[in-house]
Scaffold this active site. Sequence first.
Site, PDB file in Angstrom:
ATOM      1  N   SER A  32     -46.908  15.906 -21.739  1.00 44.93           N
ATOM      2  CA  SER A  32     -47.307  14.501 -21.743  1.00 44.93           C
ATOM      3  C   SER A  32     -46.999  13.912 -23.108  1.00 44.93           C
ATOM      4  O   SER A  32     -47.100  14.589 -24.129  1.00 44.93           O
ATOM      5  CB  SER A  32     -48.811  14.430 -21.478  1.00 44.93           C
ATOM      6  OG  SER A  32     -49.329  13.209 -21.928  1.00 44.93           O
TER       7      SER A  32
ATOM      8  N   LYS B 105     -54.938  22.300 -35.722  1.00 49.19           N
ATOM      9  CA  LYS B 105     -55.165  20.859 -35.901  1.00 49.19           C
ATOM     10  C   LYS B 105     -54.817  20.423 -37.312  1.00 49.19           C
ATOM     11  O   LYS B 105     -54.477  19.270 -37.550  1.00 49.19           O
ATOM     12  CB  LYS B 105     -56.630  20.524 -35.596  1.00 49.19           C
ATOM     13  CG  LYS B 105     -56.992  20.632 -34.128  1.00 49.19           C
ATOM     14  CD  LYS B 105     -56.509  19.428 -33.340  1.00 49.19           C
ATOM     15  CE  LYS B 105     -56.770  19.601 -31.848  1.00 49.19           C
ATOM     16  NZ  LYS B 105     -56.049  18.600 -31.043  1.00 49.19           N
TER      17      LYS B 105
ATOM     18  N   CYS C 178     -60.425  26.036 -26.078  1.00 51.48           N
ATOM     19  CA  CYS C 178     -60.929  25.776 -27.433  1.00 51.48           C
ATOM     20  C   CYS C 178     -62.230  26.497 -27.745  1.00 51.48           C
ATOM     21  O   CYS C 178     -62.543  26.735 -28.910  1.00 51.48           O
ATOM     22  CB  CYS C 178     -61.144  24.280 -27.624  1.00 51.48           C
ATOM     23  SG  CYS C 178     -59.747  23.301 -27.094  1.00 51.48           S
TER      24      CYS C 178
ATOM     25  N   GLU D  30     -51.253  19.664 -36.991  1.00 49.64           N
ATOM     26  CA  GLU D  30     -50.993  18.542 -36.096  1.00 49.64           C
ATOM     27  C   GLU D  30     -51.113  17.217 -36.839  1.00 49.64           C
ATOM     28  O   GLU D  30     -50.300  16.314 -36.648  1.00 49.64           O
ATOM     29  CB  GLU D  30     -51.986  18.586 -34.932  1.00 49.64           C
ATOM     30  CG  GLU D  30     -51.756  17.508 -33.895  1.00 49.64           C
ATOM     31  CD  GLU D  30     -52.850  17.486 -32.849  1.00 49.64           C
ATOM     32  OE1 GLU D  30     -54.037  17.449 -33.227  1.00 49.64           O
ATOM     33  OE2 GLU D  30     -52.521  17.502 -31.656  1.00 49.64           O
TER      34      GLU D  30
ATOM     35  N   CYS E  29     -52.824  18.314 -25.359  1.00 49.68           N
ATOM     36  CA  CYS E  29     -53.964  18.238 -26.280  1.00 49.68           C
ATOM     37  C   CYS E  29     -53.951  19.343 -27.314  1.00 49.68           C
ATOM     38  O   CYS E  29     -54.600  19.249 -28.335  1.00 49.68           O
ATOM     39  CB  CYS E  29     -55.275  18.351 -25.515  1.00 49.68           C
ATOM     40  SG  CYS E  29     -55.407  17.133 -24.247  1.00 49.68           S
TER      41      CYS E  29
ATOM     42  N   GLU F 256     -49.928   8.079 -17.073  1.00 51.34           N
ATOM     43  CA  GLU F 256     -48.604   8.675 -17.209  1.00 51.34           C
ATOM     44  C   GLU F 256     -48.309   9.610 -16.031  1.00 51.34           C
ATOM     45  O   GLU F 256     -47.215   9.601 -15.459  1.00 51.34           O
ATOM     46  CB  GLU F 256     -48.543   9.453 -18.532  1.00 51.34           C
ATOM     47  CG  GLU F 256     -47.176  10.011 -18.860  1.00 51.34           C
ATOM     48  CD  GLU F 256     -47.212  10.923 -20.093  1.00 51.34           C
ATOM     49  OE1 GLU F 256     -48.307  11.260 -20.585  1.00 51.34           O
ATOM     50  OE2 GLU F 256     -46.120  11.311 -20.546  1.00 51.34           O
TER      51      GLU F 256
ATOM     52  N   GLU G  59     -44.179  12.666 -36.262  1.00 47.11           N
ATOM     53  CA  GLU G  59     -44.074  11.993 -34.962  1.00 47.11           C
ATOM     54  C   GLU G  59     -45.352  11.240 -34.618  1.00 47.11           C
ATOM     55  O   GLU G  59     -45.356  10.377 -33.746  1.00 47.11           O
ATOM     56  CB  GLU G  59     -43.809  13.014 -33.850  1.00 47.11           C
ATOM     57  CG  GLU G  59     -42.478  13.743 -33.943  1.00 47.11           C
ATOM     58  CD  GLU G  59     -42.572  15.061 -34.694  1.00 47.11           C
ATOM     59  OE1 GLU G  59     -43.415  15.173 -35.616  1.00 47.11           O
ATOM     60  OE2 GLU G  59     -41.811  15.984 -34.363  1.00 47.11           O
TER      61      GLU G  59
ATOM     62  N   GLU H  30     -53.200   9.651 -20.101  1.00 46.26           N
ATOM     63  CA  GLU H  30     -52.480  10.758 -19.477  1.00 46.26           C
ATOM     64  C   GLU H  30     -52.467  10.626 -17.954  1.00 46.26           C
ATOM     65  O   GLU H  30     -51.472  10.936 -17.306  1.00 46.26           O
ATOM     66  CB  GLU H  30     -53.112  12.090 -19.909  1.00 46.26           C
ATOM     67  CG  GLU H  30     -52.241  13.283 -19.576  1.00 46.26           C
ATOM     68  CD  GLU H  30     -52.567  14.510 -20.425  1.00 46.26           C
ATOM     69  OE1 GLU H  30     -53.018  14.362 -21.577  1.00 46.26           O
ATOM     70  OE2 GLU H  30     -52.383  15.620 -19.921  1.00 46.26           O
TER      71      GLU H  30
END
Lengths: 155, 583
Positions: B317, B356, B503, B359, B297, B280, B364, B277
Site C-alpha cells: 500500500s 521505526k 508488534c 523509517e 505499516c 486504496e 520518501e 488504506e
Amino acid sequence: MRTNEEMFNELDRFIEQECNCDEQELIAILHRAQEIFGYLPMVVQAHVARKLGINVSKVYGVVSFYSFFSMEPKGEYVISICMGTACFVRGSDKILERVEQILGIKNGQTTADGKFTITTLRCVGACGLAPVLQINDKTYGNITPEDVESIIAQY
Amino acid sequence: MLVNVKINNMEFQEDSSLTILQVAKKHGIRIPNLCYMMKEEVDLEHKPASCRVCVVEVKGRRNLVPACSTNVANGMEIYTHSERVRRERRTIVELLLSDHPHDCLTCGKCGNCELQDLSVELGIKKLYITGPMSQENVDVDEGSLRRNASKCILCGKCIAICDHVQSVGAISATNRGFGTKISLPHDCVNCGQCVQVCPTGALQQIDDTRTLEKILADPTKYAIVNTAPAVRVSLGEEFGMAPGTNVTGKMITALRMMGFKKVFDTNFAADLTIMEETTEFVSRLKSGKNLPLITSCCPGWISFVETQFPELLNLPSTCKSPQEMFGAIAKTYFAQKAGIDPKDMVVASLMPCIAKKQELKREEGMFDGMHGTDFAMSAKCVAKLMRRCGIDDLANLPDGQFDDPLGASTGAADIFGNSGGVMEAVVRTASLWMTGQVPKAVEYHGVFGAHNTREAYVSLGDDVKLHLCVVSGLANARKVLEDVKAGRVHYDAIEIMACPEGCINGGGQPINKLYEQKDVIAMRKEGLRNIDRNKAIRVSCENPQIKTLYADFLGEPNSEVAHKLLHTHYSNKQQTFEEETND
C-alpha cells in the site's frame, strides 16, 4: 585487459552452467571468481550472493574464513612459500626472508608495480620436495635461499 | 522410549528423545546456559553447545557433558550442580570474562545481561585469567543497532534468528579461531529480533534518550508524543506488572510528567491509516490492478521488500505507517490549529520497534521539506527514561487521558499491534462502506505446513469475496511472497509484520525473563483484544476526530492533500557496494 562485463559474464556462465546456481557450490564459485578477478571485492561477493539467492553476509563469512580468499587485489604473480611442517624444518623461513629481501616487501604485501605478491601457505602436499615455493600454478621444490633470485628473474 | 534417569538424586522416567537440559527444566532444575535458545513461538531450537556453561556430571563418564545437547539414557545418573560442576562452570565463565571488557557500569546492557547475572550467580569475585583481547572495545552504530564485538560471546543466537526466523541473513560469523566475530549487517531490516536474543551487550539498540532529555528541557521546543498500540500492554512489564496489563492511562500521566506538552495516540493515526488504506484497497479491487495489496505499516517489512523483492514494489500500500501519518498530521493540521511553527515542534513516538528509528529518516516520507516524526523511542528505552525522571511505581500513577484533537481511537486501531489486526481493521471499514454492516470477527485458519501464516475468506455483499492472508515473521513472509510471485496463490490482500506475531513481539519491546516468550506474546495479544472489545467504537471510519480531520482539513480519503501528506513510495534499496566497504 578484459572489461568488467566480460569477467562477470564468464562468472555467470560458470555459476549457471556448471554449478546450476546451487548454494552448495559456493566455495567452487568463489575459487573461480578469484581466478577471474584476481581477488574478491564486495561487489563480486554481492554478485555471487544474488546469483545464488543467499545473503551477502554468508558469502562474506566464507571469504573471511579461508585465508586462500583475498579481498585485496593481488599482484600478477603470487609467490607462495609453504610454511607446513616439512618445509619449515627444511628452512622455508629463510626462503621467505630472501624473497622479501629481493622484492623489498613483506609477507602479504604486493609490489608497487603490481607484479608480485608474497603469501605463505600450509602444505601443498609435496613434502618430498621440501622446501617448496609456488609462483601462481608452478611449483619449485628442493630450493635454497641462493636459488630464489634466479627463479624470480624468470618472471 | 521411556528411560529411568536420576538427576541430583531424584528419579524420573522420561523419554530418551529429551536432553538433560529439557528434563531438568521440566522438573524445576535450572541449568545455567548462554548459547542455548528454545523459542517455541517460532519453532526454533538453537543449541550449538558452544558456551559450555551447561556442562553437567554424568556418573561413569570421565568428562563433563553439555546438558543442552546430550540426551538422557537409561540408568543415567546426573549431577547438575555438584562441586566439580560448579568449579568447572566457574572456570568456563571466567575464561569468557577474560576476553570481555569489564565496563559493566557504563554498558547499556547492565542489569539485563545474562553474562553478568551468571558471574554473580557463580560467585566470581576476582578475575585472575588475563591475556590478549580478541576484539577491540568499540561501539559500531549501524542503522538502529549498536554492535560491540568485544562483548560478543559467539553464541550465534542473533545469526539463528536472523537466518531462520527472519530469512534476512544480515549477519554471519566471519574470520576464524580467536579472531572470529559477527559481521557488520548487510541488507539489515532493523527488526531488532537479534537485539532481543543477545545475552550480552554485543548487540543493542541505539539509545538516544539523552538527546530527548535535552529536547524536553528546551523551552523553545514544543515536544509532543504519540504512543503505539502494542506498547500499552507491555510497558507495565518494565515496572513489575504482568504482560498484557493495560497501562494506557498511567503511561499518559508518566509522559506528561516527563515534560511532553501533548500526549497523543498513534491509534488515532492507525484509524487514519485504515481510512486511506481501505479506500486504496477498494479502488485496487475495482481496477483489478496491483493486487494483492500488502499492508505497509511495518518498516521492517518495507525494508525487506525493498532489499529482497524489489520486483514487487507495486504491491505494498502507498499509505505511510501510522507513525509517519501522525507526524505529517501533527506538523500541519495540529500545528495550524494550535498556532505553532512546525519547525519548533518535536514529534516523538513511543514504539515497540527499533525499525521505526529508520523509517522516520526516509526521504520518501518527507513533505514541505520536513520529516514528520523526529524521535522514535522503544518501550525499553522509554522505561529507562521514565525511571530517570523519577517514575518507578507506574502502577500507582493516576490515569491520564489522551489530548485532543489527535487522541481518539477505535478498537480497530488497538489491534494493529497483533498480527492480523490491520487486516481485520480494513475488513471492518470496507464492510461497513460496501454492505452497511460490520462483520463479526474475521475467521482465519492456519495454512497447512506454514508457521504464523493464516488465511481467511471474507464476503462483502453478494459479489465480493475476498481471499486474505496474514503472515508474520519474515521467513514466513518470504514463502508467501515466493508463492505470490510464482502465481501459486491468489490473494486480494496480505498483511505482513516483520516480527513473529506482530508488534507485541517487536524488537523494541521489554525483555521479560519471568515468563516464556510464547506466554508473554499470548498475554499481550489478549491485552490488546480486551481493549478492542471494551471500546465503544470499533470501526475506524466512525472515529469522530477522524471525521473532523477529513471535514476540516483533508477533504476525503486519497484526496490530493492526503496523497501529499499520508502516502509515500518505495524504491529498490539493494546494497550496491560501489563504494568498497570492508568489515
